[in-house]
Design an enzyme around this catalytic site. Structure first.
Site, PDB file in Angstrom:
ATOM      1  N   HIS A 126     109.118  76.284 123.185  1.00 17.89           N
ATOM      2  CA  HIS A 126     110.400  76.401 122.054  1.00 17.89           C
ATOM      3  C   HIS A 126     110.023  75.658 120.726  1.00 17.89           C
ATOM      4  O   HIS A 126     110.157  76.116 119.939  1.00 17.89           O
ATOM      5  CB  HIS A 126     111.730  76.118 122.810  1.00 17.89           C
ATOM      6  CG  HIS A 126     113.018  76.071 121.600  1.00 17.89           C
ATOM      7  ND1 HIS A 126     113.409  77.561 122.287  1.00 17.89           N
ATOM      8  CD2 HIS A 126     113.479  76.328 120.872  1.00 17.89           C
ATOM      9  CE1 HIS A 126     114.281  77.884 121.290  1.00 17.89           C
ATOM     10  NE2 HIS A 126     114.197  76.544 120.299  1.00 17.89           N
ATOM     11  N   GLU A 127     109.707  74.706 121.286  1.00 15.37           N
ATOM     12  CA  GLU A 127     110.118  73.217 119.567  1.00 15.37           C
ATOM     13  C   GLU A 127     108.525  73.856 119.458  1.00 15.37           C
ATOM     14  O   GLU A 127     108.656  73.805 117.848  1.00 15.37           O
ATOM     15  CB  GLU A 127     110.452  71.640 119.974  1.00 15.37           C
ATOM     16  CG  GLU A 127     111.546  71.239 120.471  1.00 15.37           C
ATOM     17  CD  GLU A 127     112.823  72.526 119.913  1.00 15.37           C
ATOM     18  OE1 GLU A 127     112.228  72.206 119.023  1.00 15.37           O
ATOM     19  OE2 GLU A 127     113.353  72.366 120.855  1.00 15.37           O
ATOM     20  N   HIS A 172     108.355  76.531 116.763  1.00 16.26           N
ATOM     21  CA  HIS A 172     109.610  76.626 115.411  1.00 16.26           C
ATOM     22  C   HIS A 172     108.359  75.680 114.361  1.00 16.26           C
ATOM     23  O   HIS A 172     108.961  76.303 113.850  1.00 16.26           O
ATOM     24  CB  HIS A 172     110.501  75.141 115.780  1.00 16.26           C
ATOM     25  CG  HIS A 172     111.657  75.975 116.271  1.00 16.26           C
ATOM     26  ND1 HIS A 172     112.770  76.620 115.336  1.00 16.26           N
ATOM     27  CD2 HIS A 172     112.915  75.480 116.817  1.00 16.26           C
ATOM     28  CE1 HIS A 172     114.314  76.470 116.213  1.00 16.26           C
ATOM     29  NE2 HIS A 172     113.613  75.614 116.884  1.00 16.26           N
TER      30      HIS A 172
HETATM   31 NI    NI Z   1     115.442  75.897 118.493  1.00 16.86          NI
END
Ligand code: NI
Length: 174
Positions: free
Chosen positions: A136-137, A140
């Site tokens: 997830h990171e 980003h």
């Molecule tokens: Ni997030």
């Protein structure tokens, strides 16, 4: 140099969230301060991870803490992730997309190579929640958000919420 005083939790559609973050070449005092600030923002918003763009900084850094505490938050600079295993679907949200949840496919294992605040490179293997946080990171840092990964049906369901977030952003930046 990063101006940490200006760091705030950012929400979609703030441009920095949808842009590719830049590598960190020099881990100077401002990066140390940024990491501290990112941990504080993550704890304040009750997250288990936070990436640079979410603090308004387009640099390749994230913090992660499995239990959401500052003590256990670890810093990953210029991370490179190598996913493996099988694809697993689980519900996932994002602090930059409040109110939006979706079933997101992630790999079940990964190895991650990154630098710590001391500049030293390290490698970790992850499974379970941590491997989901890492993916997830890292997304980003490439400007990818969970909203981009929703199924067609979930995207339709999220439309109203996204419209609200866009209105909020436009009102705050008039
Ligand atoms: Ni997030």
């Amino acid at each position: 140099m990063v101006d940490v005083e200006k760091c705030r939790m950012t929400r979609w559609p703030t441009p920095v969230l949808v842009q590719k973050a830049q590598p960190i070449e020099d881990i100077d005092d401002s990066i140390q301060a940024l990491a501290e600030k990112m941990k504080d923002i993550m704890v304040e918003y009750k997250g288990v991870g936070l990436a640079g763009p979410q603090a308004g900084v387009g640099l390749r850094i994230f913090v992660a803490s499995l239990d959401g505490t500052k003590e256990n938050a670890k810093v990953y600079i210029n991370p490179v992730i190598t996913p493996s295993g099988t694809l697993v679907v689980n519900e996932e949200g994002c602090l930059s997309l409040p109110g939006i949840w979706g079933n997101i496919k992630r790999y079940s294992k990964c190895s991650i190579k990154a630098q710590g605040l001391d500049g030293k490179e390290f490698t970790e293997q992850a499974e379970g929640l941590l491997v989901r946080i890492f993916q997830h990171e890292c997304d980003h840092l490439d400007g990818t958000l969970v909203a981009d990964k929703l199924s067609t049906v979930a995207k339709i369901a999220a439309r109203r919420k996204l419209r609200q977030l866009r209105e909020d952003y436009e009102n705050q930046n008039k």
